[in-house]
Design a protein around this motif. Sequence first.
Motif, PDB file in Angstrom:
ATOM      1  N   GLU A 163      13.681 -20.398  46.512  1.00  0.00           N
ATOM      2  CA  GLU A 163      13.050 -20.156  47.811  1.00  0.00           C
ATOM      3  C   GLU A 163      13.967 -20.545  48.963  1.00  0.00           C
ATOM      4  OE1 GLU A 163      10.320 -18.751  48.824  1.00  0.00           O
ATOM      5  OE2 GLU A 163       9.380 -18.333  46.896  1.00  0.00           O
ATOM      6  N   ALA A 164      14.794 -21.570  48.765  1.00  0.00           N
ATOM      7  CA  ALA A 164      15.660 -22.053  49.837  1.00  0.00           C
ATOM      8  C   ALA A 164      16.680 -21.003  50.257  1.00  0.00           C
ATOM      9  CB  ALA A 164      16.368 -23.331  49.413  1.00  0.00           C
ATOM     10  N   ASP A 165      17.028 -21.054  51.535  1.00  0.00           N
ATOM     11  CA  ASP A 165      17.994 -20.115  52.111  1.00  0.00           C
ATOM     12  C   ASP A 165      19.398 -20.713  52.187  1.00  0.00           C
ATOM     13  OD1 ASP A 165      15.895 -18.063  53.124  1.00  0.00           O
ATOM     14  OD2 ASP A 165      15.200 -19.972  53.945  1.00  0.00           O
ATOM     15  N   VAL A 166      19.464 -22.056  52.273  1.00  0.00           N
ATOM     16  CA  VAL A 166      20.741 -22.759  52.423  1.00  0.00           C
ATOM     17  C   VAL A 166      20.809 -23.875  51.381  1.00  0.00           C
ATOM     18  CG1 VAL A 166      22.202 -24.102  53.994  1.00  0.00           C
ATOM     19  CG2 VAL A 166      20.746 -22.269  54.905  1.00  0.00           C
ATOM     20  N   ILE A 186      28.573 -25.427  51.623  1.00  0.00           N
ATOM     21  CA  ILE A 186      27.322 -24.867  52.131  1.00  0.00           C
ATOM     22  C   ILE A 186      27.237 -23.438  51.603  1.00  0.00           C
ATOM     23  CG2 ILE A 186      25.932 -24.334  54.163  1.00  0.00           C
ATOM     24  CD1 ILE A 186      27.690 -26.330  55.740  1.00  0.00           C
ATOM     25  N   ILE A 187      26.211 -23.188  50.796  1.00  0.00           N
ATOM     26  CA  ILE A 187      26.050 -21.884  50.140  1.00  0.00           C
ATOM     27  C   ILE A 187      24.790 -21.202  50.664  1.00  0.00           C
ATOM     28  CG2 ILE A 187      25.911 -20.706  47.901  1.00  0.00           C
ATOM     29  CD1 ILE A 187      28.432 -22.367  48.172  1.00  0.00           C
ATOM     30  N   GLU A 188      24.857 -19.899  50.824  1.00  0.00           N
ATOM     31  CA  GLU A 188      23.692 -19.154  51.310  1.00  0.00           C
ATOM     32  C   GLU A 188      23.092 -18.289  50.209  1.00  0.00           C
ATOM     33  OE1 GLU A 188      24.375 -16.976  54.935  1.00  0.00           O
ATOM     34  OE2 GLU A 188      25.833 -18.463  55.653  1.00  0.00           O
ATOM     35  N   LYS A 189      21.776 -18.260  50.182  1.00  0.00           N
ATOM     36  CA  LYS A 189      21.057 -17.373  49.265  1.00  0.00           C
ATOM     37  C   LYS A 189      21.439 -15.931  49.569  1.00  0.00           C
ATOM     38  CE  LYS A 189      16.317 -16.182  47.846  1.00  0.00           C
ATOM     39  NZ  LYS A 189      14.875 -16.427  48.118  1.00  0.00           N
ATOM     40  N   GLY A 190      21.615 -15.149  48.516  1.00  0.00           N
ATOM     41  CA  GLY A 190      21.946 -13.741  48.709  1.00  0.00           C
ATOM     42  C   GLY A 190      23.408 -13.422  48.550  1.00  0.00           C
ATOM     43  N   TRP A 191      24.266 -14.460  48.497  1.00  0.00           N
ATOM     44  CA  TRP A 191      25.686 -14.192  48.280  1.00  0.00           C
ATOM     45  C   TRP A 191      25.887 -13.605  46.883  1.00  0.00           C
ATOM     46  CZ3 TRP A 191      28.670 -19.079  50.469  1.00  0.00           C
ATOM     47  CH2 TRP A 191      28.615 -19.042  51.870  1.00  0.00           C
ATOM     48  N   GLU A 192      26.826 -12.689  46.800  1.00  0.00           N
ATOM     49  CA  GLU A 192      27.097 -12.014  45.527  1.00  0.00           C
ATOM     50  C   GLU A 192      27.499 -13.020  44.451  1.00  0.00           C
ATOM     51  OE1 GLU A 192      29.888  -8.381  43.709  1.00  0.00           O
ATOM     52  OE2 GLU A 192      29.967  -8.883  45.853  1.00  0.00           O
ATOM     53  N   GLY A 193      26.853 -12.921  43.285  1.00  0.00           N
ATOM     54  CA  GLY A 193      27.153 -13.812  42.165  1.00  0.00           C
ATOM     55  C   GLY A 193      26.314 -15.069  42.125  1.00  0.00           C
ATOM     56  N   PHE A 194      25.532 -15.310  43.191  1.00  0.00           N
ATOM     57  CA  PHE A 194      24.661 -16.491  43.249  1.00  0.00           C
ATOM     58  C   PHE A 194      23.251 -16.073  42.849  1.00  0.00           C
ATOM     59  CE2 PHE A 194      22.489 -19.690  46.347  1.00  0.00           C
ATOM     60  CZ  PHE A 194      22.049 -20.440  45.280  1.00  0.00           C
ATOM     61  N   THR A 195      22.811 -16.532  41.673  1.00  0.00           N
ATOM     62  CA  THR A 195      21.490 -16.166  41.156  1.00  0.00           C
ATOM     63  C   THR A 195      20.735 -17.411  40.701  1.00  0.00           C
ATOM     64  OG1 THR A 195      22.424 -15.786  38.949  1.00  0.00           O
ATOM     65  CG2 THR A 195      22.235 -13.870  40.416  1.00  0.00           C
ATOM     66  N   PHE A 196      19.521 -17.187  40.230  1.00  0.00           N
ATOM     67  CA  PHE A 196      18.667 -18.291  39.806  1.00  0.00           C
ATOM     68  C   PHE A 196      18.267 -18.115  38.350  1.00  0.00           C
ATOM     69  CE2 PHE A 196      18.112 -17.477  44.319  1.00  0.00           C
ATOM     70  CZ  PHE A 196      18.511 -18.701  44.836  1.00  0.00           C
ATOM     71  N   PRO A 221      33.428 -18.899  51.752  1.00  0.00           N
ATOM     72  CA  PRO A 221      34.429 -18.976  52.826  1.00  0.00           C
ATOM     73  C   PRO A 221      34.919 -20.405  53.021  1.00  0.00           C
ATOM     74  CG  PRO A 221      32.525 -17.682  53.519  1.00  0.00           C
ATOM     75  CD  PRO A 221      32.155 -18.334  52.223  1.00  0.00           C
ATOM     76  N   LYS A 222      36.200 -20.556  53.313  1.00  0.00           N
ATOM     77  CA  LYS A 222      36.761 -21.907  53.487  1.00  0.00           C
ATOM     78  C   LYS A 222      36.052 -22.653  54.610  1.00  0.00           C
ATOM     79  CE  LYS A 222      40.731 -19.937  56.043  1.00  0.00           C
ATOM     80  NZ  LYS A 222      40.593 -18.539  55.567  1.00  0.00           N
ATOM     81  N   GLU A 223      35.453 -21.900  55.536  1.00  0.00           N
ATOM     82  CA  GLU A 223      34.714 -22.514  56.642  1.00  0.00           C
ATOM     83  C   GLU A 223      33.446 -23.235  56.156  1.00  0.00           C
ATOM     84  OE1 GLU A 223      37.290 -19.352  57.982  1.00  0.00           O
ATOM     85  OE2 GLU A 223      35.539 -19.237  56.637  1.00  0.00           O
ATOM     86  N   ASN A 224      33.047 -22.954  54.908  1.00  0.00           N
ATOM     87  CA  ASN A 224      31.828 -23.562  54.380  1.00  0.00           C
ATOM     88  C   ASN A 224      32.082 -24.792  53.507  1.00  0.00           C
ATOM     89  OD1 ASN A 224      30.778 -21.044  55.460  1.00  0.00           O
ATOM     90  ND2 ASN A 224      28.938 -21.500  54.294  1.00  0.00           N
ATOM     91  N   LEU A 225      33.341 -25.255  53.474  1.00  0.00           N
ATOM     92  CA  LEU A 225      33.646 -26.534  52.856  1.00  0.00           C
ATOM     93  C   LEU A 225      33.038 -27.627  53.729  1.00  0.00           C
ATOM     94  CD1 LEU A 225      35.334 -28.217  50.752  1.00  0.00           C
ATOM     95  CD2 LEU A 225      37.195 -28.158  52.434  1.00  0.00           C
ATOM     96  N   LEU A 226      32.291 -28.547  53.121  1.00  0.00           N
ATOM     97  CA  LEU A 226      31.583 -29.581  53.890  1.00  0.00           C
ATOM     98  C   LEU A 226      32.228 -30.945  53.687  1.00  0.00           C
ATOM     99  CD1 LEU A 226      29.080 -30.327  55.651  1.00  0.00           C
ATOM    100  CD2 LEU A 226      27.833 -30.698  53.503  1.00  0.00           C
TER     101      LEU A 226
END
Length: 380
Positions: A163-166, A186-196, A221-226
């Motif tokens: 259910e989560a988006d982030v 930081i990962i977003e729901k819907g990205w290719e290869g990301f499933t449940f 994306p490298k911008e999503n390294l936390l």
Amino acid sequence: MNFNLTDVQQEFVKLAKDFGEKKLAPTITERDHQGIFDRALVDEMLSLGLAGAYFEEKYGGAECDVLSYILAVEELAKYDAGMSITLSAHVSLCINPIWQFGTEEQKEKYLPGLIEGTKLGAFGLTEPNAGTDASGQQTVATKDENGDYILNGSKVFITNAGEADVYIVFAMTDKSQGTKGISAFIIEKGWEGFTFGKKEDKLGIHTSQTMELVFQNVKVPKENLLGGEGKGFKVAMMTLDGGRIGVAAQALGIAEAALNDAVEYSKQRVQFGKPLCKFQSVSFKLADMKMKIEAARNLVYKAAFLKHEGQPFTVDAAIAKRFASDVAMEVSVEAVQIFGGYGYSEEYPVARHMRDAKITQIYEGTNEVQLMVTSGALLR
């Protein structure tokens, strides 16, 4: 410490209480028995502003304090422990690490939606072979020619998953470095290869959704390294410190609900010509339950206060989580005992309280881990 609640703190309690009474209580039995995660209810709860208690106004927060948030988690748990942990995971495990470790660009991109409640958050650290021992991570992130990351692996027992988006997700970027080779993303729901994957069938907190995360060549994306490469273990441990206060508050709410139910039942149930509460064995049991709850309350509120003040709170969070969760289990078991045979029936809520209480001794670090944290600080 003085725990006289401010007007603002009382308003957060009132918001959670009103929502609990009007929206959660009427449907909790059905949702618990059928394992329903009601996203519409979650969205309505988040729209109240409970998630933004201690975050800045520029990100959509109320700029109040950590205790206001903790009070809301506690209050929700009295009506629906699953809804309570949905909020706690959203705030403590997703919003907080972005707020604490994120770049300004990351904060501006993700915080407003999460705080205002149009987005739901989650946290992915646990793996099939990496529970308490986070260094056993098998999920890996390798850099491509552009400096972005390719994520492969899986996570289990993830609250709000599906259910989560982030999602805040941890992976090995350098296995040779052990815990210093873990990074956070930081990962977003819907990205290719990301499933449940598997949805867990749990003993309790049935209204909270728990699923597996699966990553197959997910481009991050490298911008999503936390927090920087190799800083993931620090991000995870500091995030869990705060999360433990949320779980402690959840446990406190469950215990309070169990006590309230037991008190009311003991007044109404007549045996041998008088109410149960007139028997010393029952009245003393209720008194003992109350004392433990009040002791837990002080520990939980103190940990929240220290976090808000920017003081060290790791040990206090560990103590509060350990003690409050043990109290939740003890009090809910005693409540079932007071109800007798009816307590073992799903007809009454104390059975649900007992089922819900157990997980508070396990997640956000088992209670054995809390003893390790506390003893480690003592013996340093």
